[in-house]
Write a protein that holds these residues in place. Structure first.
Motif, mmCIF file in Angstrom:
data_model
loop_
_atom_site.group_PDB
_atom_site.id
_atom_site.type_symbol
_atom_site.label_atom_id
_atom_site.label_comp_id
_atom_site.label_asym_id
_atom_site.label_seq_id
_atom_site.Cartn_x
_atom_site.Cartn_y
_atom_site.Cartn_z
ATOM 1 N N SER A 1 0.845 -1.197 0.000
ATOM 2 C CA SER A 1 0.000 0.000 0.000
ATOM 3 C C SER A 1 0.877 1.242 0.000
ATOM 4 N N PRO A 2 0.625 2.172 -0.936
ATOM 5 C CA PRO A 2 1.436 3.389 -0.979
ATOM 6 C C PRO A 2 1.440 4.146 0.348
ATOM 7 N N SER A 3 0.342 4.075 1.112
ATOM 8 C CA SER A 3 0.280 4.860 2.350
ATOM 9 C C SER A 3 0.989 4.175 3.524
ATOM 10 N N CYS A 4 1.472 2.962 3.318
ATOM 11 C CA CYS A 4 2.151 2.250 4.412
ATOM 12 C C CYS A 4 3.640 2.560 4.363
ATOM 13 N N GLU A 5 4.082 3.318 5.363
ATOM 14 C CA GLU A 5 5.499 3.679 5.373
ATOM 15 C C GLU A 5 6.294 2.637 6.142
ATOM 16 N N ARG A 6 5.747 2.237 7.303
ATOM 17 C CA ARG A 6 6.445 1.232 8.090
ATOM 18 C C ARG A 6 5.428 0.223 8.626
ATOM 19 N N LEU A 7 5.837 -1.056 8.609
ATOM 20 C CA LEU A 7 4.960 -2.122 9.091
ATOM 21 C C LEU A 7 5.685 -2.905 10.179
ATOM 22 N N ILE A 8 5.005 -3.002 11.326
ATOM 23 C CA ILE A 8 5.539 -3.780 12.450
ATOM 24 C C ILE A 8 4.537 -4.907 12.701
ATOM 25 N N ALA A 9 5.016 -6.106 12.980
ATOM 26 C CA ALA A 9 4.111 -7.209 13.288
ATOM 27 C C ALA A 9 4.475 -7.794 14.641
ATOM 28 N N ALA A 10 3.438 -8.179 15.398
ATOM 29 C CA ALA A 10 3.679 -8.800 16.690
ATOM 30 C C ALA A 10 2.711 -9.956 16.888
ATOM 31 N N PRO A 11 3.147 -11.204 17.083
ATOM 32 C CA PRO A 11 4.574 -11.529 17.039
ATOM 33 C C PRO A 11 5.091 -11.802 15.619
ATOM 34 N N GLY A 12 4.211 -11.961 14.643
ATOM 35 C CA GLY A 12 4.660 -12.248 13.281
ATOM 36 C C GLY A 12 5.148 -13.678 13.125
ATOM 37 N N ASN A 13 5.718 -13.970 11.966
ATOM 38 C CA ASN A 13 6.300 -15.291 11.689
ATOM 39 C C ASN A 13 7.334 -15.104 10.568
#
Ligand code: AMP
Length: 422
Positions: free
Chosen positions: A22-34
């Motif tokens: 997505s153009p508007s997503c500058e940074r993505l953090i995931a918790a806990p993610g994989n």
């Protein structure tokens, strides 16, 4: 936007993949993610069901939007805590999450608002359940209350089976309901508290074995769209089921915000609600994400801030199909730690993305960690092409402990055959 995504399954890998584009997503953090999500996001160790810990992380990282993938944090009130702290959240508060958490709550809401669903009686004890059973014909459906991941439901084909299911459910609240016959389909609607728009339809395969046999699972495959949910039926489901639900919750002071997943039975009288979920389905999400066009992060922010446009989000005309590769033993105790290789080769097949559902890094290699391990998704111009690509990709994967169903989408294949043979 700085986005925090909660969860660690194939659904969240698909959400992360789409958010990242997505153009508007500058940074993505995931918790806990994989390990799959780590391709698109910075993954942080954190209990996604801990409202205080999630809120602290959101503050610390200056997050603009929190996207909650699974149901457990929603039911645990993580959405409430984040909203109270001023964050924009995609996912309902705990009160509205009862649509999934409590079958009795949903059935009562349907009854009070004339929403088409199976006739039912709510009981508080096993004794009352046995007694109430006499009022019902066979087949009959017994549902234990509370979150049971589909495991609390028995479609009893005989009285004896129904009695056994009641005893097995323990002495707690239950719903006994009329059996609905028809084909099942799922409708995913985005809801910002007031406005509800249809996003996509899908169908999944819950049983572990080919021909829809064997025990229930979280889902062994899915595809989107589900052509059986025609535009007319979809309109009816929105008007007769989804919108009255959204209105009732808003009027009751517990507005729903997020994605409302309506499990429908397409009966001779029209669509009837089987159940609601308050998040994307897994693996339906993996088959829906590749079809969404435009800025997905912005769309979710609109949902979270009560600014969802009335018009339907843009989806491509493509078809997508997901095949789950599970670890031997699933849905019982799955084999853990088996090596997985050749994902890159699978992703060489045109239109294919391999989402991680239950994987871990061990040393330098990728291993299985969980029942459902991979969600192999293909998108193409037709259903048949999407299916062919997905299975071609599955065949590339080297995972000795793995198994998959070879008949995902059989209903669509059968329908296609019917049409050709006419
Ligand atoms: P639920 O957890 O309520 O979605 O139920 C799990 C599955 O049981 C559904 O996906 C249906 O296949 C089946 N089921 C639930 N309720 C009914 C019903 N009233 N009639 C027929 N099948 C049902």
């Amino acid at each position: 936007m700085n986005i925090l995504l909660l969860g660690s399954g194939g659904r969240e890998d698909a959400l992360a993949w789409r958010l990242r584009q997505s153009p508007s997503c500058e940074r993505l953090i995931a918790a806990p993610g994989n390990p799959g999500i780590a391709r698109w996001a910075e993954c942080l160790e954190l209990d996604p069901c801990d409202p205080a810990a999630v809120t602290a992380l959101a503050k610390q990282r200056g997050v603009d939007l929190v996207v909650i993938g699974p149901e457990a944090p929603l039911v645990a009130g993580v959405g409430d805590a984040l909203r109270a702290a001023g964050f924009a959240v995609f996912g309902p508060n705990a009160a509205a999450a009862q649509l999934e958490g409590s079958k009795g709550f949903t059935k009562d809401l349907c009854a009070a608002n004339a929403i088409p669903t199976a006739g039912y009686v709510r009981v508080e004890t096993a004794a009352a359940a046995h007694d109430t059973l006499k009022q019902f014909g066979i087949p009959v459906v017994i549902k234990a209350d509370g979150l049971a991941a589909g495991k609390g439901v028995t479609v009893a084909m005989s009285r004896e089976e129904a009695e056994t299911a009641i005893d097995a459910a323990g002495d707690g609240p239950m719903v006994i309901e009329e059996f609905l016959s028809g084909e099942e389909a799922s409708l995913f609607a985005l809801v910002d508290g007031e406005t509800a728009v249809s996003l996509a339809s899908a169908q999944d395969h819950k049983r572990v074995g080919e021909g829809d046999t064997g025990p229930n699972t979280g889902g062994m495959g899915a595809y989107s769209p589900a052509p059986v949910l025609t535009p007319e039926l979809e309109q009816r489901a929105m008007d007769e089921i989804v919108r009255p639900t959204v209105r009732a919750l808003a009027e009751g002071g517990t507005p729903f915000s997020g994605v409302l997943y309506a499990g429908l039975m397409l009966t001779a009288e029209g669509p009837k609600l089987i159940e609601y979920n308050v998040r994307f389905g897994d693996p339906e999400c993996e088959a829906i994400m590749p079809r969404i066009e435009g800025d997905f992060a912005e769309l979710l922010l609109g949902v979270a801030t009560g600014l969802l446009p009335e018009q339907r989000p843009k989806l491509s005309d493509s078809h997508a199909l997901t095949v789950i590769v599970a670890a031997a033993g699933y849905p019982g105790a799955p084999a853990s730690g088996g090596a997985i290789k050749q994902i890159e080769a699978a992703e060489q097949v045109q239109g294919v993305t391999v989402f991680h559902a239950g994987t871990a890094r061990s040393g330098g290699s990728l291993v299985a960690k969980g029942g459902r391990v991979l969600a192999v998704t293909a998108v193409a111009d037709t259903f048949a092409n999407a299916r062919a690509r997905a299975y071609r990709a599955v065949d590339q994967i080297d995972f000795a402990d793995g198994f998959h169903r070879k008949d995902i989408g059989w209903r669509e294949l059968q329908r296609a055959e019917t049409v050709t043979s006419e």
